[in-house]
Scaffold this active site. Structure first.
Site, short mmCIF file in Angstrom:
data_model
loop_
_atom_site.label_atom_id
_atom_site.label_comp_id
_atom_site.label_asym_id
_atom_site.label_seq_id
_atom_site.Cartn_x
_atom_site.Cartn_y
_atom_site.Cartn_z
NE ARG A 43 -2.35 -1.17 3.57
CZ ARG A 43 -2.99 -1.06 4.73
NH1 ARG A 43 -4.27 -0.73 4.76
NH2 ARG A 43 -2.34 -1.27 5.87
CE LYS A 134 3.72 -17.86 13.43
NZ LYS A 134 3.46 -16.94 14.53
CG HIS A 164 9.96 -19.93 10.39
ND1 HIS A 164 8.93 -19.27 11.01
CD2 HIS A 164 11.00 -19.91 11.27
CE1 HIS A 164 9.32 -18.85 12.20
NE2 HIS A 164 10.56 -19.23 12.40
CD GLU A 202 10.67 -15.31 21.04
OE1 GLU A 202 11.28 -15.09 19.97
OE2 GLU A 202 9.50 -14.97 21.23
CG ASP A 221 3.31 -15.34 17.87
OD1 ASP A 221 3.22 -15.17 16.64
OD2 ASP A 221 4.37 -15.14 18.50
CG HIS A 226 6.01 -21.67 15.33
ND1 HIS A 226 6.00 -21.81 13.97
CD2 HIS A 226 6.14 -20.34 15.56
CE1 HIS A 226 6.12 -20.62 13.40
NE2 HIS A 226 6.21 -19.72 14.34
CE LYS A 326 6.79 -12.12 21.44
NZ LYS A 326 8.18 -12.12 20.95
#
Length: 455
Positions: A43, A134, A164, A202, A221, A226, A326
């Site tokens: 865009r 995803k 991935h 993480e 997520d 995953h 996280k």
């Protein structure tokens, strides 16, 4: 091989960090020829020159170790078209051309139905393929609806629902190590394995991703896609081959065998939390609710843990624990297979026999086995650790995925029924959490996570 790739959402973070470097890695390895063309659609009111300058900057930032010639070749092969994916006419103009095209939807999942509908009216050339990131839908109903739209557009073999994680060498090593070594497969069952921890912790905080993450949270997520894929590779029966039918059939068997969770199970077997203000790597991190773009009314979790059991012959009685968080003190990304203790230790030995744990390190890549042996003192048990170094992959994960898309190899993509089954597994969790049956705990950024969950 398809030589025309269209990326819708081409000016986003996914393209900058992963898709452009993946293409440059393919070029450096000789997988992309002079006829390859990249069309970026977005865009932004850019022309091709502006897009090429932006792409060159992103490749310098995220792929500096790749040869300059490969990076320059990808930039030179690119062009840009300003396009709204909601506009069928604009989409049709972008994909028009000679020969099949791979249309990569690097877009938020909420936009997928509209983008697929626009592509339906674009008269895609025969042999074209559709690529989706995803999560595939936002819940079970939307996943079913999306699959119906895709089925009306192209054959299932032309749909690449990419994750991935499946292209990471270390993830594939979970399956390869298990099936290629006779000493492992005979003990790869509930009689010998008590628990499997699949963890993606993480130290990274939100890092400006509120636009996507606040609408998803840790469960959608990471866990729903995953980590469930990792569960499939750990628990699946040995496939006849690694072809797309055999491998994906065996993964689907695992998802279908997951014992359905009741509300009581969700309360007892799941946890959720989000981080508060704290210090991480010497810097102050604001509370998640204080991050720009976060809607506090959503009660989005940044930490999710789910315990699952499989109702099948091989795994009855083994606990599979999927966890992701996280803003934690350290990165911990691994599959840890915990073997049951031995039934008896010889009399006359001192000390305790430690647990046998086989750990597949996902990032960084390594393989370790925790054993018990005799230490410096006779008749005294001591821990032993065997470590194997894993050579770095010849292609990054997104390079491998893009090569499979262009070559039409779908084994590492998610089939439609598999995508739906993954949502069925976690729908009871989403439902119970929406009803606040499980409290939303808190943990300071830079800590090891909620105290009762630390393992």
């Amino acid at each position: 091989m398809i030589e025309r790739l269209v990326i819708f959402g081409a000016t986003g973070d996914l393209t900058a960090r992963y898709l452009l470097p993946g293409l440059a890695a393919l070029r450096a390895a000789g997988h992309l020829g002079e006829g390859f063309r990249l069309i970026g659609a977005g865009r932004h009111d850019w022309d091709t020159g502006e897009f090429r300058r932006w792409a060159a900057d992103q490749l310098t930032r995220h792929a500096e170790k790749l040869p300059l010639s490969a990076r320059e070749a990808v930039v030179a092969a690119s062009q840009y078209r300003r396009t709204d994916v909601m506009d069928p006419a604009g989409v049709a103009a972008v994909v028009a051309g000679h020969g099949p095209v791979a249309a990569y939807l690097a877009l938020p999942p909420a936009v997928f139905p509209a983008a697929v509908s626009a592509l339906s009216g674009a008269d895609l050339p025969p042999g074209s393929r559709i690529v989706l990131e995803k999560p595939f839908g936002e819940d079970l109903d939307s996943a079913v609806e999306l699959n119906c739209l895709l089925a009306d557009l192209v054959p299932e073999q032309a749909v690449f629902r990419v994750d991935h994680f499946l292209a990471m060498t270390t993830v594939q090593n979970v399956l390869g190590t298990r099936l290629a070594n006779r000493m492992l497969e005979p003990v790869w069952n509930a009689a010998h394995i008590a628990e499997v921890d699949i963890t993606w912790d993480e130290s990274l905080a939100l890092e400006g991703r509120a636009g996507y993450y606040d609408g998803a949270g840790a469960l959608k997520d990471m866990v729903q896609n995953h980590l469930l894929q990792l569960l499939c590779l750990v628990a699946m029966e040995p496939p006849i081959s690694l072809g797309e039918r055999d491998l994906r059939d065996r993964k689907l068997d695992v998802l279908r065998s997951v014992r359905p969770l009741t509300d009581a199970d969700v309360v007892r077997r799941t946890r959720r939390a989000r981080y508060t203000a704290g210090r991480l790597d010497g810097r102050d991190v604001p509370a998640y609710t204080g991050e720009a773009g976060v809607d506090v009314t959503r009660r989005t979790e940044t930490f999710a843990e789910v315990e699952l059991e499989l109702d099948n012959w091989r795994w009855a009685g083994t606990i599979f624990r999927l966890r992701s968080g996280k803003a934690l003190r350290r990165d911990r990304k691994e599959v840890a297979v915990h073997f049951r203790p031995v039934p008896h230790l010889p009399l006359g030995h001192s000390g305790e026999a430690g647990p046998n744990v086989l750990r597949f390190g996902l990032d960084p890549e390594d393989l370790t086995l925790d054993l018990t042996g005799i230490g410096a003192s006779a008749h005294t048990f001591a821990p032993l650790t065997l470590t194997a170094r894993i050579d770095p992959p010849d292609l990054p994960a997104y390079g491998r995925l893009l090569l499979d898309v262009l070559d039409g190899k779908a084994a590492l993509s998610i089939r439609g029924d598999e995508a739906e089954e993954a949502w069925r597994v976690l729908t009871p969790v989403l439902s119970a959490w929406a009803k606040d049956l499980v409290p939303l705990d808190e943990y300071p950024a830079g800590s090891d996570g909620p105290e009762e969950l630390t393992r």
